[in-house]
Design a protein around this motif. Structure first.
Motif, mmCIF file in Angstrom:
data_model
loop_
_atom_site.group_PDB
_atom_site.id
_atom_site.type_symbol
_atom_site.label_atom_id
_atom_site.label_comp_id
_atom_site.label_asym_id
_atom_site.label_seq_id
_atom_site.Cartn_x
_atom_site.Cartn_y
_atom_site.Cartn_z
ATOM 1 N N PHE A 1 16.890 14.063 0.514
ATOM 2 C CA PHE A 1 16.313 12.726 0.379
ATOM 3 C C PHE A 1 16.381 12.269 -1.068
ATOM 4 C CE2 PHE A 1 12.582 15.418 -0.336
ATOM 5 C CZ PHE A 1 11.828 14.762 -1.304
ATOM 6 N N ARG A 2 16.350 10.948 -1.228
ATOM 7 C CA ARG A 2 16.369 10.328 -2.562
ATOM 8 C C ARG A 2 14.951 9.950 -2.954
ATOM 9 N NH1 ARG A 2 18.781 4.468 -3.022
ATOM 10 N NH2 ARG A 2 16.606 4.072 -2.474
ATOM 11 N N PHE A 3 14.649 10.147 -4.241
ATOM 12 C CA PHE A 3 13.289 9.940 -4.752
ATOM 13 C C PHE A 3 13.345 8.996 -5.952
ATOM 14 C CE2 PHE A 3 9.526 10.955 -7.193
ATOM 15 C CZ PHE A 3 8.566 11.331 -6.266
ATOM 16 N N ASN A 4 12.617 7.880 -5.891
ATOM 17 C CA ASN A 4 12.585 6.889 -6.969
ATOM 18 C C ASN A 4 11.553 7.306 -8.016
ATOM 19 O OD1 ASN A 4 11.911 4.527 -8.542
ATOM 20 N ND2 ASN A 4 12.821 3.257 -6.963
ATOM 21 N N THR A 5 11.980 7.398 -9.284
ATOM 22 C CA THR A 5 11.096 7.843 -10.373
ATOM 23 C C THR A 5 10.698 6.711 -11.320
ATOM 24 O OG1 THR A 5 12.928 8.352 -11.901
ATOM 25 C CG2 THR A 5 12.282 10.075 -10.346
ATOM 26 N N ALA A 6 11.002 5.458 -10.966
ATOM 27 C CA ALA A 6 10.882 4.355 -11.921
ATOM 28 C C ALA A 6 9.478 3.787 -12.046
ATOM 29 C CB ALA A 6 11.844 3.222 -11.538
ATOM 30 N N LEU B 1 0.817 -1.217 0.000
ATOM 31 C CA LEU B 1 0.000 0.000 0.000
ATOM 32 C C LEU B 1 0.854 1.272 0.000
ATOM 33 C CD1 LEU B 1 -2.741 -1.038 2.609
ATOM 34 C CD2 LEU B 1 -2.854 -1.151 0.105
ATOM 35 N N MET B 2 2.161 1.100 0.144
ATOM 36 C CA MET B 2 3.062 2.244 0.238
ATOM 37 C C MET B 2 3.380 2.812 -1.147
ATOM 38 S SD MET B 2 4.577 3.860 2.802
ATOM 39 C CE MET B 2 4.557 2.595 4.083
ATOM 40 N N ILE B 3 3.346 4.133 -1.284
ATOM 41 C CA ILE B 3 3.828 4.784 -2.516
ATOM 42 C C ILE B 3 5.353 4.721 -2.469
ATOM 43 C CG2 ILE B 3 3.952 6.925 -3.827
ATOM 44 C CD1 ILE B 3 1.179 5.726 -3.852
ATOM 45 N N PRO B 4 5.996 4.016 -3.433
ATOM 46 C CA PRO B 4 7.399 3.606 -3.262
ATOM 47 C C PRO B 4 8.442 4.626 -3.712
ATOM 48 C CG PRO B 4 6.514 2.614 -5.232
ATOM 49 C CD PRO B 4 5.400 3.427 -4.638
ATOM 50 N N PHE B 5 8.298 5.893 -3.315
ATOM 51 C CA PHE B 5 9.314 6.877 -3.664
ATOM 52 C C PHE B 5 10.652 6.553 -2.999
ATOM 53 C CE2 PHE B 5 5.666 10.170 -3.975
ATOM 54 C CZ PHE B 5 5.361 9.747 -5.262
ATOM 55 N N GLY B 6 10.635 5.763 -1.916
ATOM 56 C CA GLY B 6 11.870 5.420 -1.221
ATOM 57 C C GLY B 6 12.473 4.102 -1.648
#
Length: 469
Positions: free
Chosen positions: A442-447, A105-110
């Protein structure tokens, strides 16, 4: 000059002259056909070239837009150039952050991984099914360290395509890149030795240093150009360093790629001081543009660069297959692997050897790079809309991470906990350093595919940051 290149130059000149501003919509393909007098195929080709160069971006069912101007972070002057850590204690926090990303359920920006939907799951499962039916008892023995011969030969040929001579016998197949990196570090150090890392650095390097009871010399990196080689040379002269663990292409978390000249100078400097380079190169296939960047391994003349990579970030995460081109350390790494994990899964090695024997891999990589570039552009645009004034996004030509600097009063670890309450994950800067210099990063995942849920999460994240300001 080809017609599509003429159109590329014309649109580029218009953007440079600010006829079209960042974020503005360009004429549609059909409108551009009318304006230019060129064919639809020519116009499409020109737009694709401009998009691959990051000059324009496409939005599904909307059209083409001028990309935001590249923004590069400057290295804050308050940062220490060199930071010492005689002990590293970071694993518990990293474990908690990574566990949170597993929640569906987590939005996976991390997240550290790309969207698994981008991988050729059916083809890989078909390859795994084929080799499973033909597996023999002898395959378990044949795939012990250094690993499957066919797979190692395929990897050696891929090195050769870049003009790098690596014999199959120098390659050791491992359980993902993390094992390759850890075994490499273990092969060239003893507990208590000093190891140079980047600051910020991939948290896996900090975990390995902690586990092996090593000491870290962390050297600050420029967001565009990487580590200052003058600072590196001074550190080599001051401390009895045994190894240097660096990411040379699409560095995680910042995103820079070292220039060809800098990689060459780096290898020569470390060779002069007889220091092994452990090269973490897991993102080398995720580059944007025409040419794949060379690894530092290309300039190794003494066998002192241990080049580590895997298929986890560009093909399949679940197989956990990586490798190290270990040079003169290959035999030692094999012995260390036999004493720890024994070997990499034989079926997984055989399945990858089967799949890589086709032409599907390079076709997949071309599609993957195109999609990741589009998604990165969409995510960057969304963050530009939603992050408050004072937040800065470091641009990079490759990978699927954005490195974001927040105003100094905003602590990214506190933001991480607040975002978790809204089912949003980020990777706070404290994961990537043993100190506190990156507490407001912070690091942000864009994939991942950008949809309404992602847009809403980016807006919520921007709101949380504004509240903390």
């Amino acid at each position: 000059m080809a017609k599509y290149l003429q159109l590329v130059e014309r649109i580029q000149a218009q953007i440079d002259a600010e006829v079209w501003q960042p974020g503005e919509k360009l004429p549609s393909l059909r409108d551009q056909v009318s304006l230019s007098g060129m064919s639809l195929m020519t116009v499409m080709h020109a737009y694709q070239v401009l998009e691959s160069q990051g000059i324009i971006v496409s939005r599904p069912q909307s059209g083409y837009y001028v990309a935001p101007r590249a923004e590069y972070l400057s290295q804050p002057v308050t940062h220490q150039k060199v930071q010492l850590a005689e002990s590293v204690d970071i694993n518990a926090f990293i474990f908690d952050v990574l566990q949170a990303c597993r929640d569906p359920l987590m939005i996976p920006f991390g997240s550290a991984f790309p969207d698994p939907e981008l991988f050729p799951q059916r083809q890989l499962m078909r390859a795994l099914n084929q080799v499973s039916h033909s597996l023999t008892p002898g395959d378990a023995i044949n795939n012990l360290p250094p690993g499957n011969e066919a797979l190692r030969k395929t990897l050696a040929r891929r090195y050769a395509q870049q003009g790098i001579t690596v014999a199959p016998d120098e390659i050791v197949i491992t359980n993902g890149a993390m094992e390759a990196l850890s075994l490499s570090l273990q092969a060239v150090t003893e507990p208590g030795d000093w190891v140079i890392v980047e600051n910020p650095t991939f948290y896996g390097a900090l975990q390995a240093i902690e586990r092996l009871k090593l000491k870290a010399v962390a050297i600050a990196t420029d967001p565009q150009h990487g580590m200052d080689l003058n600072e590196l040379e001074q550190a080599l002269q001051r401390w009895p360093v045994k190894a240097c663990w660096l990411m040379t292409n699409q560095q995680n978390p910042v995103g820079f790629t070292l220039s060809r000249e800098k990689k060459k100078a780096l290898v020569e400097l470390l060779a002069e001081h007889q220091v092994a380079l452990i090269e973490d190169d897991v993102y080398s296939e995720i580059y944007f543009g025409a040419d794949k960047p060379l690894p530092a391994k290309a300039f190794d003349r003494q066998g002192s660069v241990l080049h580590c990579s895997s298929f986890s970030k560009n093909l399949v995460a679940g197989f956990r297959v990586g490798w190290v081109a270990a040079g003169r350390q290959a035999q030692r790494i094999q012995r260390l692997q036999l004493m720890s994990t024994l070997a990499t899964s034989a079926p997984m090695q055989l399945a990858l050897a089967n799949y890589l024997g086709t032409r599907s891999y390079d076709s997949h990589l071309r599609r993957l790079r195109q999609v990741l570039e589009q998604r990165k552009n969409l995510a960057r645009q969304a963050l530009k809309r939603h992050l408050p004034h004072g937040a800065k996004i470091n641009d990079s030509r490759g990978g699927y991470f954005l490195w974001i600097e927040l105003p100094r009063q905003v602590n990214a670890t506190q933001l991480y906990y607040r975002a978790l309450a809204h089912n949003i994950s980020i990777a706070p800067g404290s994961m990537f350093s043993s100190g506190q210099q990156y507490a407001n990063y912070f690091r942000f995942n864009t994939a991942w595919a950008w949809d309404d849920a992602m847009e809403a999460a980016a807006a919520r994240l921007g709101g949380l940051i504004a509240e903390m300001m």
